[in-house]
Motif scaffolding. Structure first.
Motif, PDB file in Angstrom:
ATOM      1  N   PHE A  30      42.865  37.674  43.664  1.00  0.00           N
ATOM      2  CA  PHE A  30      44.475  37.922  43.806  1.00  0.00           C
ATOM      3  C   PHE A  30      44.755  37.456  45.431  1.00  0.00           C
ATOM      4  O   PHE A  30      44.101  37.329  46.183  1.00  0.00           O
ATOM      5  N   ALA A  31      46.002  36.923  45.185  1.00  0.00           N
ATOM      6  CA  ALA A  31      46.494  36.601  46.669  1.00  0.00           C
ATOM      7  C   ALA A  31      47.069  37.815  47.547  1.00  0.00           C
ATOM      8  O   ALA A  31      48.203  38.242  47.432  1.00  0.00           O
ATOM      9  N   GLN A  79      49.395  36.545  39.288  1.00  0.00           N
ATOM     10  CA  GLN A  79      49.576  35.665  40.254  1.00  0.00           C
ATOM     11  C   GLN A  79      49.395  33.934  40.031  1.00  0.00           C
ATOM     12  O   GLN A  79      50.111  33.393  40.353  1.00  0.00           O
ATOM     13  N   THR A  80      48.151  33.790  39.558  1.00  0.00           N
ATOM     14  CA  THR A  80      47.620  32.720  39.439  1.00  0.00           C
ATOM     15  C   THR A  80      47.497  31.917  37.968  1.00  0.00           C
ATOM     16  O   THR A  80      47.391  30.812  37.959  1.00  0.00           O
ATOM     17  N   GLY A  81      47.848  32.913  37.046  1.00  0.00           N
ATOM     18  CA  GLY A  81      47.733  32.305  35.611  1.00  0.00           C
ATOM     19  C   GLY A  81      46.314  32.189  35.008  1.00  0.00           C
ATOM     20  O   GLY A  81      46.114  31.700  33.968  1.00  0.00           O
ATOM     21  N   LYS A  82      45.182  32.459  36.049  1.00  0.00           N
ATOM     22  CA  LYS A  82      43.982  32.653  35.336  1.00  0.00           C
ATOM     23  C   LYS A  82      43.666  33.259  34.272  1.00  0.00           C
ATOM     24  O   LYS A  82      44.002  34.628  34.359  1.00  0.00           O
ATOM     25  N   CYS A 139      50.293  38.346  49.821  1.00  0.00           N
ATOM     26  CA  CYS A 139      51.423  38.152  49.436  1.00  0.00           C
ATOM     27  C   CYS A 139      51.859  39.704  48.985  1.00  0.00           C
ATOM     28  O   CYS A 139      52.949  39.833  48.400  1.00  0.00           O
ATOM     29  N   ASN A 150      45.841  36.630  35.216  1.00  0.00           N
ATOM     30  CA  ASN A 150      46.150  37.049  36.626  1.00  0.00           C
ATOM     31  C   ASN A 150      47.553  36.735  36.405  1.00  0.00           C
ATOM     32  O   ASN A 150      48.015  35.675  36.368  1.00  0.00           O
ATOM     33  N   GLU A 172      40.008  37.318  38.822  1.00  0.00           N
ATOM     34  CA  GLU A 172      39.989  37.280  40.373  1.00  0.00           C
ATOM     35  C   GLU A 172      39.768  36.164  40.913  1.00  0.00           C
ATOM     36  O   GLU A 172      39.294  34.957  40.306  1.00  0.00           O
TER      37      GLU A 172
END
Length: 207
Positions: free
Chosen positions: A88-89, A181-184, A92, A179, A86
């Motif tokens: 998350f955006a 969204q972020t690729g983490k 969006c 993740n 975490e």
């Protein structure tokens, strides 16, 4: 001979979450302390300084507002790994449409709305306690007690994108998450017992 590794393909999964908004009112009481120094005999014919604390009761109130407190509604994803991928955006987020699920799995929630709110309350209360601790005057404090009320609570059920994979190595299971969204990335990995033992011995030798 290398231990056998069994790989499971990386899968895209929409993981269910509850998100809660709430306003709060908190009242707190505590003992507030102010440090001061005094000069006292040192027992050898000289003097030394000591720090002491003057205590007095304190109390106060505060209001707060919490937006999008996330609680995972899945029990199929490793709970220890989730916080590490975490945030998350959430700005969006879009309204649900069936075509968004094409090529992805979507998990149904297991943690229901009431249970999720219980988790969110604990998180909010912890944040309120920390905020109230910052309101206590003085240099330090003790015996902090906080009473928090929640109101104007709203919620949403959301699906958040994540890539999930599991693999086995040397008869043990390891997992990792990405993740969506972020690729983490976060996961568990095999640990060499020999390397751990060497590290412990080196640490002991240094001590």
């Amino acid at each position: 001979v290398l231990p056998r590794v069994a790989d499971e393909a990386l899968k895209g999964v929409y993981v269910p979450y509850w998100t809660y908004d709430a306003a709060t009112w908190s009242r707190w009481t505590a003992m507030a302390g102010w440090h001061y120094t005094v000069t006292v005999p040192d027992g050898r014919g000289g003097t030394r300084t000591e720090q002491r604390t003057r205590w007095q009761p304190a109390s106060g109130e505060r209001t707060g507002a919490y937006d999008d407190v996330l609680v995972c509604a899945s029990k199929g994803v490793d709970a220890k790994l989730l916080p590490k991928v975490e945030p998350f955006a959430l700005d969006c987020l879009v309204a649900y449409r069936a075509e968004y699920l094409a090529g992805w799995l979507a998990e149904e929630y297991v943690v229901d709305l009431r249970e999720g709110w219980g988790v969110a309350q604990e998180r909010i209360n912890a944040l309120e306690r920390s905020a109230c601790a910052g309101d206590v005057p003085g240099d330090t404090h003790s015996s902090l007690r906080v009473w928090t009320q929640h109101h104007d609570v709203t919620w949403k059920h959301v699906l958040l994108p994540m890539f999930v994979a599991t693999y086995r190595y040397a008869e043990k299971t390891y997992r990792f998450l990405v993740n969506g969204q972020t690729g983490k990335v976060c996961g568990t990995r095999p640990v060499s017992r020999l390397r751990v033992a060497i590290a412990i011995l080196l640490g002991a030798a240094l001590v």
